[in-house]
Design a protein around this motif. Structure first.
Motif, short mmCIF file in Angstrom:
data_model
loop_
_atom_site.label_atom_id
_atom_site.label_comp_id
_atom_site.label_asym_id
_atom_site.label_seq_id
_atom_site.Cartn_x
_atom_site.Cartn_y
_atom_site.Cartn_z
N ALA A 1 15.29 -16.36 -24.26
CA ALA A 1 16.14 -16.61 -25.42
C ALA A 1 15.44 -16.21 -26.72
CB ALA A 1 16.52 -18.09 -25.47
N ILE B 1 23.86 -19.77 -39.26
CA ILE B 1 22.71 -19.03 -39.79
C ILE B 1 21.67 -18.83 -38.69
CG2 ILE B 1 20.80 -19.08 -41.45
CD1 ILE B 1 22.58 -20.60 -43.37
N GLN B 2 21.43 -19.87 -37.90
CA GLN B 2 20.47 -19.74 -36.80
C GLN B 2 20.85 -18.61 -35.84
OE1 GLN B 2 19.07 -24.42 -36.49
NE2 GLN B 2 20.51 -23.67 -35.00
N GLY B 3 22.16 -18.36 -35.74
CA GLY B 3 22.63 -17.34 -34.82
C GLY B 3 22.31 -15.92 -35.25
N VAL B 4 22.01 -15.73 -36.53
CA VAL B 4 21.78 -14.36 -37.00
C VAL B 4 20.47 -14.17 -37.76
CG1 VAL B 4 24.24 -13.82 -37.17
CG2 VAL B 4 23.05 -14.70 -39.17
N CYS B 5 19.80 -15.25 -38.08
CA CYS B 5 18.69 -15.15 -39.04
C CYS B 5 17.46 -15.85 -38.48
CB CYS B 5 19.15 -15.81 -40.34
SG CYS B 5 17.93 -15.87 -41.60
N ASP B 6 16.30 -15.18 -38.58
CA ASP B 6 15.08 -15.74 -38.01
C ASP B 6 14.28 -16.61 -38.97
OD1 ASP B 6 15.48 -14.51 -35.54
OD2 ASP B 6 14.56 -12.65 -36.22
N ILE C 1 26.85 -14.13 -19.58
CA ILE C 1 26.10 -14.30 -20.82
C ILE C 1 24.62 -14.12 -20.47
CG2 ILE C 1 25.55 -15.85 -22.73
CD1 ILE C 1 28.12 -17.38 -22.03
N ASP D 1 31.12 -16.10 -42.86
CA ASP D 1 30.50 -14.78 -42.97
C ASP D 1 29.93 -14.53 -44.37
OD1 ASP D 1 30.93 -14.21 -40.40
OD2 ASP D 1 32.49 -12.71 -40.69
N ARG E 1 25.52 -9.75 -33.24
CA ARG E 1 25.99 -10.77 -34.19
C ARG E 1 25.55 -10.44 -35.60
NH1 ARG E 1 24.42 -14.47 -30.27
NH2 ARG E 1 22.54 -15.01 -31.40
N VAL E 2 24.27 -10.07 -35.73
CA VAL E 2 23.72 -9.76 -37.06
C VAL E 2 24.46 -8.57 -37.66
CG1 VAL E 2 21.69 -8.91 -38.29
CG2 VAL E 2 21.44 -10.70 -36.56
N VAL F 1 27.86 -9.08 -39.11
CA VAL F 1 27.87 -9.67 -40.45
C VAL F 1 27.51 -8.61 -41.49
CG1 VAL F 1 26.76 -11.36 -41.96
CG2 VAL F 1 27.27 -11.97 -39.59
N LEU G 1 21.31 -13.17 -44.88
CA LEU G 1 20.66 -11.93 -44.46
C LEU G 1 20.15 -11.11 -45.65
CD1 LEU G 1 23.09 -10.91 -41.58
CD2 LEU G 1 20.75 -11.73 -41.35
N THR H 1 19.29 -11.30 -24.24
CA THR H 1 19.97 -11.97 -25.36
C THR H 1 19.71 -11.26 -26.69
OG1 THR H 1 18.08 -13.42 -25.61
CG2 THR H 1 19.93 -14.28 -24.36
N LEU I 1 26.64 -16.16 -44.34
CA LEU I 1 25.69 -15.43 -43.50
C LEU I 1 25.18 -14.19 -44.23
CD1 LEU I 1 27.27 -15.66 -39.94
CD2 LEU I 1 25.53 -17.10 -41.01
N PRO J 1 23.95 -20.15 -30.01
CA PRO J 1 25.00 -19.18 -30.27
C PRO J 1 25.14 -18.12 -29.16
CG PRO J 1 23.05 -18.56 -31.48
CD PRO J 1 22.73 -19.84 -30.78
N ALA J 2 24.13 -18.00 -28.28
CA ALA J 2 24.24 -16.98 -27.23
C ALA J 2 25.38 -17.31 -26.28
CB ALA J 2 22.93 -16.87 -26.47
N GLY J 3 25.47 -18.57 -25.86
CA GLY J 3 26.49 -18.98 -24.92
C GLY J 3 27.55 -19.83 -25.58
N ALA J 4 28.32 -20.52 -24.74
CA ALA J 4 29.45 -21.27 -25.27
C ALA J 4 29.21 -22.77 -25.28
CB ALA J 4 30.69 -20.95 -24.44
N ASP K 1 22.70 -9.28 -27.83
CA ASP K 1 23.80 -10.10 -28.35
C ASP K 1 23.50 -10.56 -29.78
OD1 ASP K 1 25.13 -9.75 -26.04
OD2 ASP K 1 25.03 -11.83 -25.35
N ARG K 2 22.25 -10.94 -30.00
CA ARG K 2 21.87 -11.39 -31.33
C ARG K 2 21.99 -10.23 -32.33
NH1 ARG K 2 19.13 -15.78 -33.42
NH2 ARG K 2 18.04 -15.39 -35.37
#
Lengths: 214, 818
Positions: free
Chosen positions: B181, B374-379, A171, B335, A90-91, A94, B342, A83, B338, B114-117, A86-87
């Motif tokens: 994950a 945001i959770q999908g791209v940012c730690d 996935i 975006d 995504r980053v 953007v 970032l 995963t 986001l 965000p990894a899956g659907a 994929d992350r």
């Protein structure tokens, strides 16, 4: 442990659809940077299972039967880059789409190279048997909904975190499922080629007189 | 006896071993799912449970690991029937003993967003269905989770659909202490503790010794009893036999017990013999509770931030006073947000404040959407910023980790609505020192409000350390004496109440010239008084720098390691004046892949040159210069678009690479940003060439192609409404109606999702409000994606087949006749 090894830049450029563009230093540099990033983020994992043939639950349609003709065993296989890739994609989409497309192409190269490493691993493990090429759900008339059977059979969701969605897309996205036949006699030469591909009518590569894979 | 009593009275509680292993060994055949054995072979399943109870298990897990409606689909039995039967089978085994029975809840089998659907809400519903059938269970066990978000959905479902039942949660880690994950052991322990579970820990994946570092890491972030249910080592790929025997297994667990283990058992490969050995091995051992590390901690699913010194909270995700941000919210341009997230993290923010409150938007829906994105791209952990309890609750559910709630204040209404939410979701909270009477003038009055907030929090069981008091910054140019009161209040809260403190800093300088100087000086003063959580713009180098330097000077940043890492390549700005934002790393190197000189640029203007070469900063600067002599629209039409057309033509001719086309588009985007700012400033109309919906169709998650199209359309001056991926046809139709749309772009990568494309077009064509008087369609549909062909596009009624992003731009030009 299987690693993808150094990534084939020319292959990545082909995935980008840019095979006819003349290489330049800037693009080389971008590819090299992105390769380093892909290799540091990828966590390649794979599973396999050797089954005796015939195996009813794997059969559907004519193409798989032809593919496994004469084989005594079949190897179920799946692999994923995890995963994290994929992350990362995504980053980067953007932050910088130009980098993201290169990372995406290189990640596709990486998972294919993992699969090829597995082919070698298999050849070492069964030196006396001949190997067919890898055949995947979605090739020819082999139904894509077998993804779920493959993953369940390999316990992939639990063991390596590889799943499908309702439309049988894998996935994490940079993943592969496949079946390889093992035979005591040399199987008839059948290239993994455009003839058995569902996309042969629309393929961008073919329109350019090219083909995918190598 | 119930679980609570058992936990109090016993040193250790013995769980069971693997059920799957016994099923496999028995050789019994089943179709589809092992859970169907509850119906077909109830006695056999009961005998497995009984074997564990005889071996010493105090709690057995019913055979319901995969008993959710997603996994059971097509098995021939309803989910609730299987669960009820499974619980009865386990109860039958426990009859006449003290053993308790748990509903065993495993992962759904599909990855969550965000990894899956699968959405968080859908996951919750699937779990809720399991909980609704769990009446007979004494305990709810949630196990083998690799996604903290999924575990959270299950815990909330358990609390709300099986109220009162104790909840045990174990997650499955790899040897690096992370799950598939990317969830860290610390974040899992912290988040789950906050959600009110009875015990937590690890199960599956590895043997006991390999999991010791993982449980040790968890133990420092929770004071709950720990659960340890490892595998019997690793399986042999050929024989599937596990490599650790019962005696060695038990001995290993015994040696690990002092980390705070309380509930022990086994996972894959373990049998009743393992449990019997375990019980013998621990017979003379006393339970040793672990010692949690001190200080408040917040986290995302992957990153924990301990507030043991000043931590920077980025304030930029907030529409107040920001025209472009407001516009992004109105246009659903996630975006943009986001990017804000970032860039703040890159500049040094450790926590991000998230505020999306605008009067004309649905704040609750937007907050959930933005948090998830945001959770999908940012730690970085997030701070949820809203005054509305309904927004806060929705956000607290959707957040994956342990957040800060911003904020509660001394008003009764706020105390009685916000604090219970903070408690329920195990969050931390900022307490503002104001109440019904507004912001008090004196430090003493603010201190009294702080005290009241802390007392109310503690009465609800929220520890004092999790309340961060904000003594409120007032504008010094309006009330000069107020600054002293703020700082004094902060000092007293810190020293007398023992609370951590937060403070929004930038308000101090309103109305003054050279605000940055006042802000950074005030920030340094506040840090010296004990400020822990400065809420600032981290993109301003002097602000972030003040915090970093303070950490060095106060001995918090040991050996100045963080400081050196941030500034080792620092070069001072060339001339006088303020350092540019983001100068921390000495200015960005030119983007890799820029191709200076490769395009034919003779006779082009500096702006066009920048676009042709893909140079962002040069593009922005050239635009600024040009705006002095030329109006925005002329720049777009006479400079930007021709430059982009040239790049597009080079791309089509095979002269440049795709990433280079995108770099040019990005450079054009910088130019557009400058132009949009100018237009927002002068209010001189719009440069939008037309509004376009983009979506990757239902079922499809491969959206990079759609995103490339978006970049290009954006930079040709079109307003793109990006609906994302896996988009329901109805949502596309509704948006087209709401936004009065003329062009819709759809992408699909897989043959399996082409039907969604067809379905979407059919729905768009059917909608009467999207038809002209003559019955023709108002909406032009553009389609593309790897499997789409011109023939197919025509067959499903699309207006344009677009083979790549450039072709989509051409299609839009033809639709909007520009």
């Amino acid at each position: 442990m299987i690693t993808p090894g150094p990534l084939d830049h020319a292959e990545a450029v082909r995935y980008l659809g840019d095979a006819r563009v003349e290489m330049n230093d800037a693009m080389e540099q971008l590819l090299a940077d992105c390769e380093e990033q892909v290799l540091s983020v990828a966590e390649p994992k794979f599973l396999y299972k050797v089954l005796d043939l015939p195996c009813e639950k794997l059969m559907a349609g004519e193409d798989i039967a032809m593919h496994l003709e004469g084989c005594t065993k079949a190897v179920l296989f799946c692999a994923t880059l995890g995963t994290g890739i994929d992350r990362m994609l995504r980053v980067e989409q953007v932050k910088d789409m130009s980098r993201a497309v290169v990372l995406d192409a290189l990640a596709s190269v990486a998972i294919e190279q993992v699969c090829r490493q597995f082919d070698t691993f298999l050849a070492d493990k069964f030196p006396d048997l001949f190997q067919t090429f890898r055949f995947s759900p979605g090739y020819g008339d082999y139904p894509i909904d077998l993804q779920k059977v493959f993953l369940t059979e390999l316990d992939a969701p639990k063991k390596i975190g590889l799943t499908t969605n309702d439309n049988f897309l894998l996935i994490p996205t940079k993943s592969v499922t496949a079946i390889t036949g093992l035979s005591e006699t040399e199987p008839p030469k059948r290239r993994r080629g455009c003839a058995s591909c569902n996309l042969r009518g629309s393929c961008n590569y073919r329109q350019r007189g090219d083909h995918c894979g190598s | 006896m119930d679980l609570k009593t058992l936990l109090q009275e016993r040193d250790f509680l013995f769980l069971d071993g693997a059920t799957g292993t016994l099923i496999q060994k028995s050789g019994v055949a089943y179709e589809h799912n092992p859970e169907t054995l509850n119906m077909t072979h109830p006695d056999l399943i009961t005998s497995f449970h009984r074997a564990y109870i005889d071996a010493g298990s105090d709690l057995v897990y019913a055979n319901t690991f995969g008993a959710n409606s997603y996994k059971l689909e097509g098995c021939g039995y309803p989910t609730d029937a299987i669960i009820k039967a499974a619980l009865q089978n386990a109860k039958a085994a426990a009859a006449g003993t003290d053993a308790l029975v748990a509903l065993d809840v495993g992962p759904i089998g599909q990855l969550l967003e965000p990894a899956g659907a699968l959405s968080f809400e859908e996951a919750y519903d699937l779990f809720a269905e399991e909980m609704d059938a769990a009446e007979e269970a004494d305990v709810i066990v949630i196990e083998t989770m690799t996604d903290l978000y999924e575990a959270k959905a299950a815990v909330l479902a358990a609390r709300e659909h099986a109220p009162g039942k104790p909840i045990l949660v174990t997650m499955t880690f790899e040897s690096n202490g992370r799950t598939f994950a990317g969830v860290s052991a610390e974040a899992a322990a912290l988040t789950l503790s906050g959600l009110g579970v009875s015990a937590l820990g690890v199960n599956c994946s590895l043997g006991p010794k390999d999991l010791e570092p993982v449980i040790e890491r968890m133990s420092r972030y929770t004071d709950l009893p720990l659960i340890f249910k490892p595998n019997a080592g690793l399986p042999d790929p050929n024989s599937s036999e596990y490599d650790i025997g019962p005696e060695d297994f038990a001995e290993a667990v015994r040696s690990i017990a002092p980390h705070g283990l309380k509930l022990v058992g086994g996972c894959c490969g373990t049998t009743p013999e393992y449990i019997a050995c375990l019980k013998r091995a621990l017979a003379d051992v006393t339970y040793t509770p672990q010692t949690k590390d001190e200080g408040p901690v917040v986290c995302s699913a992957s990153t924990v931030v301990r507030i043991n010194g000043p931590r920077i909270i980025g304030e930029r995700i907030n529409p107040t006073g920001k025209k472009l941000f407001k516009k992004a919210l109105q246009e659903n341009d996630i975006d943009y947000i986001l990017n804000q997230a970032l860039s703040q993290v890159e500049a040094g923010a450790e926590i991000l404040d998230v505020n999306v409150g605008l009067p004309e938007i649905d704040e609750q829906a937007m907050m959930v959407k933005v948090l998830k994105a945001i959770q999908g791209v940012c730690d970085a952990p997030l701070q949820i910023d809203s005054t509305k309890p309904d927004v806060l609750e929705a956000a607290l559910r959707a957040y994956n980790g342990r957040p800060i709630v911003n904020s509660v204040n001394g008003e009764e209404k706020s105390l009685s609505t916000v604090l219970p939410l903070v408690k329920k979701y195990g969050a931390t909270v900022v307490g503002l020192t104001l109440d019904e009477n507004g912001i008090p003038k004196t430090a003493e009055e603010r201190f009294q409000i702080a005290k009241r907030i802390v007392e109310r929090a503690e009465a609800l069981g929220i520890p004092r350390e999790d309340v961060f008091i904000d003594c409120l910054t007032l504008t010094v140019s309006a009330e000069q004496a107020a600054c002293k009161e703020t700082l004094e209040g902060l000092h007293r809260v810190k020293t007398e109440l023992g609370c951590k403190t937060a403070l929004g800093v930038s308000n101090i300088s309103f109305g003054l010239p050279y605000r940055e100087l006042v802000n950074s000086t005030f920030l340094t003063m506040a840090l010296e008084e004990g400020l822990d959580l400065p809420i600032i713009n981290p993109n301003v180098a002097s602000m972030t720098g003040a915090v970093r330097a303070f950490r060095v000077l106060r001995g918090i940043d040991e050996n100045s390691l963080d400081y050196i890492e941030a500034y080792q390549n620092y070069t001072p700005p060339i001339s006088g004046g303020a350092a540019p934002a983001g100068a921390a790393s000495g200015g960005a190197a030119p983007a890799a892949g820029n191709r200076a000189g490769s395009a034919n640029t003779a006779g082009a203007s500096p702006l066009q040159n920048a676009v042709l070469k893909g140079l962002k900063t040069e593009g922005a600067n050239a635009t600024k210069t040009m705006l002095e002599t030329k109006d925005p629209l002329s720049i777009v039409n006479e400079e930007l678009i021709p430059a982009l057309d040239k790049v597009g033509a080079d791309f089509e001719a095979g002269k440049i690479f795709l990433p280079q086309l995108i770099q040019s588009a990005n450079a054009a985007q910088e130019c557009f940003t400058v132009i949009k700012e100018e237009i927002a400033r002068t209010g001189s109309g719009s440069v939008s060439k037309g509004k376009v919906i983009l979506a990757t169709v239902k079922g499809d998650i491969h959206d990079i192609g759609k995103n490339i199209v978006k970049v290009l359309l954006d930079n040709y001056g079109y307003t793109v409404i990006d609906l994302g991926r896996d988009v329901d046809p109805r949502v596309i139709v509704e948006t087209a109606l709401k936004e009065d749309i003329e062009a819709v772009g759809l992408s699909a990568l897989m043959t399996t999702t082409l039907s969604s494309m067809e379905e979407t077009i059919a729905l768009l064509r059917k909608e009467p409000a999207l038809q002209n008087a003559d019955g023709s369609s108002k909406v032009n549909v553009m389609v593309g994606g790897a499997v789409v062909t011109p023939d197919y596009a025509e067959r499903i009624g699309a207006d344009f087949y677009c083979r790549d992003a450039k072709a989509t731009v051409d299609a839009c030009k033809s639709v909007f006749k520009n």
